[in-house]
Design a protein around this motif. Structure first.
Motif, mmCIF file in Angstrom:
data_model
loop_
_atom_site.group_PDB
_atom_site.id
_atom_site.type_symbol
_atom_site.label_atom_id
_atom_site.label_comp_id
_atom_site.label_asym_id
_atom_site.label_seq_id
_atom_site.Cartn_x
_atom_site.Cartn_y
_atom_site.Cartn_z
ATOM 1 N N UNK A 1 0.856 -1.325 -0.106
ATOM 2 C CA UNK A 1 -0.079 -0.079 0.089
ATOM 3 C C UNK A 1 0.754 1.124 0.156
ATOM 4 N N UNK A 2 0.459 2.267 -0.912
ATOM 5 C CA UNK A 2 1.311 3.404 -0.890
ATOM 6 C C UNK A 2 0.686 4.381 -0.158
ATOM 7 N N UNK A 3 1.597 5.330 0.305
ATOM 8 C CA UNK A 3 0.925 6.520 1.292
ATOM 9 C C UNK A 3 1.872 7.868 0.950
ATOM 10 N N UNK A 4 1.291 8.642 0.699
ATOM 11 C CA UNK A 4 2.010 10.061 0.860
ATOM 12 C C UNK A 4 1.808 10.741 2.240
ATOM 13 N N UNK A 5 3.070 11.144 2.754
ATOM 14 C CA UNK A 5 2.867 11.511 4.106
ATOM 15 C C UNK A 5 3.478 12.765 4.366
ATOM 16 N N UNK A 6 2.831 13.955 4.832
ATOM 17 C CA UNK A 6 3.401 15.210 5.103
ATOM 18 C C UNK A 6 3.938 15.298 6.381
ATOM 19 N N UNK A 7 5.050 15.596 6.545
ATOM 20 C CA UNK A 7 5.555 15.745 8.050
ATOM 21 C C UNK A 7 5.989 17.195 8.149
ATOM 22 N N UNK A 82 -2.069 10.590 3.247
ATOM 23 C CA UNK A 82 -3.041 10.295 2.190
ATOM 24 C C UNK A 82 -2.743 9.053 1.599
ATOM 25 N N UNK A 83 -3.598 8.160 1.499
ATOM 26 C CA UNK A 83 -3.527 6.950 0.688
ATOM 27 C C UNK A 83 -3.520 7.134 -0.636
ATOM 28 N N UNK A 84 -2.784 6.263 -1.356
ATOM 29 C CA UNK A 84 -2.446 6.555 -2.935
ATOM 30 C C UNK A 84 -3.076 5.312 -3.486
ATOM 31 N N UNK A 85 -3.552 5.229 -4.748
ATOM 32 C CA UNK A 85 -3.925 4.439 -5.684
ATOM 33 C C UNK A 85 -3.525 4.619 -6.992
ATOM 34 N N UNK A 86 -3.128 3.729 -7.631
ATOM 35 C CA UNK A 86 -2.611 3.747 -9.102
ATOM 36 C C UNK A 86 -3.591 4.577 -9.893
#
Length: 91
Positions: A1-7, A82-86
C-alpha cells in the motif's frame, strides 16, 4: 500500500541543543534504515519549511502508523497521511 505523508516538524525552542542534535541523528539513522529496506520510498523537502513529503510502501495502515510513531521526531510533528492508488493514465 502506498501512502503520501506530509511531516511538519515543530521542535520547541527551549529544547536543549544537545538533545535536539541527538534526536536529529537518531531520526536520520531510522529514516535511512527504512529507505534502505524499501518501505520509505522517497523523501522530499518542502522549500522554506521544516517539512517534507514522503512516500511509504507498507503492508497496512497499522504498519505505517507503527513506523511513524517510531520516528524520534514524532512527538514534535504534525503528520498528514494520504492513501494512494494507481492512476489509470499512469504508464
Amino acid at each position: 500500500m502506498l501512502f503520501l505523508v506530509r511531516m511538519d516538524v515543530r521542535i520547541p525552542h527551549d529544547l536543549p541543543l544537545e538533545q535536539v542534535n541527538d534526536i536529529k541523528a537518531r531520526e536520520k539513522a531510522y529514516s535511512q534504515e527504512l529507505q534502505r529496506d524499501g518501505r520509505w520510498q522517497s523523501i522530499w523537502r518542502v522549500v522554506g519549511e521544516y517539512a517534507n513529503y514522503s512516500v511509504f510502501d507498507v503492508a497496512s495502515n497499522d504498519e505505517l502508523h507503527e513506523l511513524l510513531q517510531g520516528l524520534p521526531l514524532f512527538p514534535y510533528m504534525d503528520i498528514q497521511v494520504t492513501p494512494l492508488a494507481r492512476h489509470p493514465s499512469a504508464i
